[in-house]
Design a protein around this motif. Structure first.
Motif, PDB file in Angstrom:
ATOM      1  N   PRO B   6     -28.939 -41.379-101.028  1.00  0.00           N
ATOM      2  CA  PRO B   6     -27.788 -42.006-100.373  1.00  0.00           C
ATOM      3  C   PRO B   6     -28.177 -42.832 -99.147  1.00  0.00           C
ATOM      4  CG  PRO B   6     -27.324 -39.727-100.906  1.00  0.00           C
ATOM      5  CD  PRO B   6     -28.779 -39.942-101.188  1.00  0.00           C
ATOM      6  N   ASN B   7     -29.376 -42.670 -98.674  1.00  0.00           N
ATOM      7  CA  ASN B   7     -29.756 -43.406 -97.476  1.00  0.00           C
ATOM      8  C   ASN B   7     -30.639 -44.616 -97.808  1.00  0.00           C
ATOM      9  OD1 ASN B   7     -29.713 -43.909 -94.789  1.00  0.00           O
ATOM     10  ND2 ASN B   7     -31.491 -42.609 -94.320  1.00  0.00           N
ATOM     11  N   ASP B   8     -30.570 -45.082 -99.018  1.00  0.00           N
ATOM     12  CA  ASP B   8     -31.381 -46.224 -99.399  1.00  0.00           C
ATOM     13  C   ASP B   8     -30.681 -47.534 -99.020  1.00  0.00           C
ATOM     14  OD1 ASP B   8     -32.613 -48.338-100.954  1.00  0.00           O
ATOM     15  OD2 ASP B   8     -33.671 -46.705-101.989  1.00  0.00           O
ATOM     16  N   PRO B   9     -31.376 -48.410 -98.311  1.00  0.00           N
ATOM     17  CA  PRO B   9     -30.756 -49.687 -97.920  1.00  0.00           C
ATOM     18  C   PRO B   9     -30.250 -50.478 -99.122  1.00  0.00           C
ATOM     19  CG  PRO B   9     -32.872 -49.415 -96.820  1.00  0.00           C
ATOM     20  CD  PRO B   9     -32.747 -48.274 -97.789  1.00  0.00           C
ATOM     21  N   THR B  12     -26.611 -50.108 -99.629  1.00  0.00           N
ATOM     22  CA  THR B  12     -25.784 -50.968 -98.776  1.00  0.00           C
ATOM     23  C   THR B  12     -25.737 -52.378 -99.352  1.00  0.00           C
ATOM     24  OG1 THR B  12     -26.457 -49.684 -96.866  1.00  0.00           O
ATOM     25  CG2 THR B  12     -25.473 -51.826 -96.440  1.00  0.00           C
ATOM     26  N   SER B  36     -23.008 -38.348-105.117  1.00  0.00           N
ATOM     27  CA  SER B  36     -23.309 -38.570-103.700  1.00  0.00           C
ATOM     28  C   SER B  36     -23.576 -40.047-103.442  1.00  0.00           C
ATOM     29  CB  SER B  36     -24.514 -37.723-103.275  1.00  0.00           C
ATOM     30  OG  SER B  36     -25.686 -38.234-103.876  1.00  0.00           O
ATOM     31  N   ALA B  38     -22.160 -42.481-105.165  1.00  0.00           N
ATOM     32  CA  ALA B  38     -20.848 -43.130-105.213  1.00  0.00           C
ATOM     33  C   ALA B  38     -20.120 -42.955-103.890  1.00  0.00           C
ATOM     34  CB  ALA B  38     -20.028 -42.549-106.355  1.00  0.00           C
ATOM     35  N   ALA B  39     -20.216 -41.749-103.349  1.00  0.00           N
ATOM     36  CA  ALA B  39     -19.549 -41.498-102.073  1.00  0.00           C
ATOM     37  C   ALA B  39     -20.147 -42.373-100.977  1.00  0.00           C
ATOM     38  CB  ALA B  39     -19.680 -40.030-101.706  1.00  0.00           C
TER      39      ALA B  39
END
Lengths: 173, 788
Positions: B6-9, B12, B36, B38-39
């Motif tokens: 979820p913390n992959d640029p 974004t 996660s 999707a969220a």
């Protein structure tokens, strides 16, 4: 041309003001200069990427002004202290933990993250365009925006105003 | 693709739509499998939309009005005073820096530094200019003698289908063409020689009239130093001044005079110590629709704030293309006439030269064959500046005999508000309408809708047979202005009538008659314009007839008619009503070509600078020419449309009144400034004898695709004794317009020279209706009023 002025005048002035530690007067000068440049610029070099062009020219102008200011502050005490006063929130981001809005949260970010976010969400530029404006790689822009957005979200959650985590069930549909 | 957390640029980037399709698809697949992710995407989007919204809500922060004005009066680099242009480039930048300074001690070292650090910069920007100078210099040397010969004859170039070369039209000029046909081979080589032209001997003291005007700004300029000053003050000096002295709220016209060299620095310093104030522009202005803003700006330039600036001279090396939409409106002339007849000189802002010139019919050859209109070109000297050339482009629409015109469905939308209750308003409307009704045939339809007073459907659309005509005339006679405003929806009702009784293949039109009250049922300019545009697409066009004086919103009327593909006329007397609704009924009602655009390409080897006279609010961007989505003017049956270009031959000074150059700086080398996107491609000049090429685009009235015509023009160097009466008359009208506008380009034109030109242009055979004779009387009146 007028449309360009209408569309970008305010965003550019805000942007330049950020670059110039909040000095709106000087920001206006920078923006005026930017548009003067545009009037005389080769159309072919502008067409198709007007936004990017304007932001880049504006940025270079503002940096020029900053550089000059730095030189002068070395010479005059008054200016030095004035400048210290006008240091923007950017440098005080540790001091402001509560953020009433995403915008306020953004203002606590490091200067560079603020800048990419502004270019992205105010200027509507793509990653690539931002990269061109700021002389960064696209990947770097991606990381800055990603980190910036994440920080904003966290700050807002911390201050209790932000979007709380969305229940997973909602997300799925 | 590697697994995402979820913390992959990239997440974004995906959420913000920055990825290409392939990457996005890959991420989508992973998101589908991982809640996660999707969220996280959802959160990113939420934050992003919050940010966007908050940025959008940032208070508008813009330039000061002063700065805006200086930008809007965008200085054009003029051919003859490159030093000004250069000075501007350099000093603008310096001014910026100087703004940050407090003392002179700081200024000089800083400027040094600037000069050193920015040597590479924006060379691109000054290149064309320098090249222009070099070329000009070069040409000047070569043609200094030749250009004065001004040999030759009138030239009429027949319309050529695209791709064909002119045959009989290719009259090769004498000495002029001979001297100029060789391409200036050195023109590009001269680019480093930035020395500029030496102060010319043809550059005497400034035109005394400039001074006079500076002391008397045009009466129509309500805002003093604003756009209203658009008259003959040296625009460049003025704009530059505004730029450099933003702190002064309104630079007095006198300060636009050239300053002695060397006082700039003082001024820069003075400026640096003054606190600048400028009202922030209202937030609301930023919120308006962008497209409409442009219209509003044009409108504001026109009517409310002052005078639209005359088109400036442009150099073909910088701007080889001049593109505009035709304009068959004539309202400005009626308005000028109304002023003169009531004993006052018209204020410059109501004078639109193209509408004055186009008020008159010219004897252009009618088109033959399939083409809806013909083009007629004549080149001669410009009477107000004999060194300059005048190019007349005349279009003539195909004639449609009145009895051959297609069936017509008209809906009159009449303003019956209280203000219409004046002899020159509603009674004139009624008279004019009755004249028209008399001419309608049994297969034509007419309906009458009123608004703004006793609103409603006065007459359902009926055929205009003799019996019905009586009913219609009775309805018209019974019209009364005044009463309370009740009910909106006048305009919707009118268009309903038009579409209910739409005549396929015929003419379907709403004719709005008003004195400027637009309480038609749709409030908001934006909405009204869109409504009219939408209806236009269904085939119902809108014409606007203006009546009366006073609250006469002609800019808005003209705009509505433009958006409605119709014409805008101003009816000041019954003769005008007759002209518009009876004599030119076919032309007024039958559109034979729509979205007619003209683009002229100038040959830099033959043209030093050019200027389109009038059409200021009809200018298009070069790329709009081939863009069929861009709306442009319509041409009616039998209409003539005339456009005049003033051309400065290479080597001739554009404006002899320019101030002398400043001395070269001692402590600074001239440098050019940095630019984001440098590099201008240099164009080679293709050798050609042609002066220019005219390109036309138009659509059939029902069509969506434009057709293109092109024909080249050669200047045979005709002299004034060969000028056609039509050209003489058209230049009389144009000179008159320039005088009334206080145009900086009017040259030697005076009211008596206008009379002479007009006299030569009036022949019994070209003035059956006496309109040209009336023009002569108007000039006489102006002369009396001006005390000449």
């Amino acid at each position: 041309m007028r449309a360009a002025l209408e569309r970008y005048e305010s965003p550019l002035t805000h942007y330049a003001a950020r670059m110039l530690n909040g000095d709106v007067e000087r920001a206006r000068d920078v923006v005026q200069d930017t548009f003067l440049k545009l009037w005389t610029a080769d159309r072919a070099s502008v067409d198709g990427h007007l936004g990017q062009w304007l932001y880049r020219v504006c940025r270079n102008r503002a940096l020029d002004v900053c550089k000059k200011e730095m030189r002068m502050t070395a010479l005059t005490e008054t200016q030095l202290s004035m400048q210290a006063d006008s240091r923007s929130e950017a440098d005080r981001h540790d001091a402001a933990p509560t953020c009433a809005s995403a915008f306020a949260a953004m203002q606590t970010l490091p200067q560079r993250q603020q800048e990419v976010i502004r270019l992205k969400f105010q200027g509507g530029l793509s990653y690539r365009e931002i990269a061109n404006v700021m002389d960064l790689t696209v990947t770097h822009v991606g990381v800055l925006i990603h980190t910036g957005l994440k920080a904003i979200r966290e700050k807002m959650i911390a201050s209790g105003t932000g979007p709380s985590r969305v229940p997973q069930s909602e997300v799925i549909q | 693709m590697s697994a995402l957390d979820p913390n992959d640029p990239r997440l974004t980037a995906y959420a913000l739509g920055e990825l290409d399709r392939e990457e996005a698809a890959a991420i989508e697949r992973q998101i589908a499998e991982d809640e996660s992710l999707a969220a996280a995407v959802n959160e990113i989007r939420q934050t992003a939309s919050l940010l966007s919204a908050e940025f959008a809500a940032e208070p508008a922060l813009g330039l000061t009005d002063e700065q805006r004005r200086s930008l809007e009066q965008r200085p054009e680099p003029a051919l003859n005073n490159p030093w000004i242009f250069r000075a501007r480039t350099l000093w603008t930048g310096a001014g910026l820096a100087a703004a940050a300074c407090l003392t002179i001690v700081l200024v000089l070292p800083m400027m040094f530094d600037r000069a050193r650090s920015s040597t590479e910069i924006a060379r691109s920007e000054s290149q064309p200019i320098e090249r222009g100078i070099a070329a000009e210099q070069h040409e000047f040397d070569r043609t200094a003698d030749a250009k004065r010969d001004g040999s030759s004859t009138k030239l009429g170039v027949p319309l050529q289908e695209f791709g064909q070369t002119p045959t009989d039209s290719a009259i090769v000029g004498g000495a002029l063409d001979g001297a100029m046909s060789a391409p200036p081979a050195e023109n590009a080589a001269g680019q480093g020689a930035g020395g500029g032209l030496p102060p010319s001997s043809e550059n005497p003291a400034r035109d005394p009239f400039v001074g006079k005007l500076a002391a008397q700004p045009p009466a129509a300029a309500p805002s003093g130093g604003g756009l209203g000053g658009g008259a003959p003050i040296d625009q460049q000096a003025r704009t530059r001044y505004q730029l450099e002295s933003r702190s002064n709220d309104a630079p007095s016209p006198a300060s636009a005079a050239p300053r002695p060299p060397g006082d700039r620095l003082t001024e820069e310093l003075a400026k640096a110590t003054v606190t600048r104030t400028g009202p922030a522009r209202s937030h609301e202005r930023y919120r308006r629709d962008l497209h409409f803003r442009e219209d509003l700006d044009a409108e504001r330039d026109k009517g409310e704030l002052g005078v639209v600036k005359d088109n400036e001279f442009r150099q073909p090396l910088d701007e080889p293309l001049s593109t505009f939409s035709i304009d068959v409106d004539t309202a400005s002339y009626s308005n000028v006439r109304q002023h003169l007849n009531s004993g006052q000189l018209p204020s410059p802002h109501i004078v639109r030269i193209e509408e004055m010139v186009n008020y008159f019919d010219y004897g252009y050859e009618a088109p033959s064959g399939e083409q809806p209109f013909s083009a007629n070109v004549e080149v001669n000297a410009a009477p107000w500046n004999p060194e300059h050339r005048l190019v007349r482009i005349g279009l003539k629409g195909k004639e449609v005999k009145t009895d051959m015109r297609p069936a017509t469905s008209l809906v009159f939308l009449l303003d019956v508000s209280g203000s219409m209750n004046q002899p020159n308003k509603l009674p004139l409307v009624k008279q004019s309408m009755k004249l028209l009704v008399d001419k309608l045939n049994a297969d034509d339809r007419l309906a009458i809708v009123t608004y703004a007073g006793s609103a409603g459907l006065l007459q359902d659309s009926i055929y205009c047979n003799d019996e019905n005509k009586q009913t219609i005339v009775q309805r018209i006679d019974g019209l009364q202005a005044g009463g309370s405003t009740n009910g909106a929806g006048g305009i919707q009702m009118a268009y309903e009538q038009a579409s209910q009784h739409f005549i396929k293949g015929g003419v379907n039109r709403v004719i709005l008659c008003t004195d400027g009250d637009f309480n038609v049922g749709i409030s908001g300019d934006d909405e009204l314009t869109r409504f009219i545009e939408d209806k236009r697409k269904t085939g119902v066009f809108l014409s606007v007839l203006g009546f009366g004086t006073g609250n006469f919103q002609e800019a808005k009327m003209e705009k509505l008619a433009d958006h409605g593909n119709g014409m805008f006329a101003y009816i000041d007397q019954i003769e005008e009503g007759k002209k518009v609704l009876v004599d030119q009924m076919a032309g007024t009602l039958v559109t034979i070509a729509k979205d007619v655009k003209i683009q002229v390409e100038f040959n830099p080897a033959k043209v030093g600078a050019y200027r389109l006279i009038g059409y200021e609010d009809r200018m298009l961007a070069a790329e709009d020419f081939n863009d069929d989505r861009k709306d442009a003017g319509e041409i009616g049956a039998g209409h003539t449309v005339t456009a005049l270009y003033e051309i400065v031959p290479p080597g001739v000074l554009v404006d002899a009144a320019a101030p002398p150059p400043v001395d070269d700086l001692k402590y600074q080398k001239r440098v050019v400034e940095e630019e984001a996107e440098a590099a201008v491609d240099k164009n080679e000049i293709v050798p050609s004898d042609e002066l220019l090429t005219i390109k036309l685009r138009y659509k059939e009235p029902e069509g969506d695709q434009s057709k293109r015509l092109e024909f080249p023009v050669i200047d045979a160097g005709a002299t004034w004794d060969k000028a056609s009466p039509d050209l003489q008359f058209a230049s009389a009208v144009a000179s008159f317009g320039m005088i009334l506008r206080n145009s900086p380009h009017k040259g030697t034109a005076t009211l008596s020279s206008v009379l002479d030109l007009a006299e030569a242009g009036i022949l019994p055979q070209n003035d059956k209706e006496g309109r040209r004779a009336e023009f002569r009387q108007l000039v006489e009146k102006a002369r009396t009023l001006a005390g000449q």
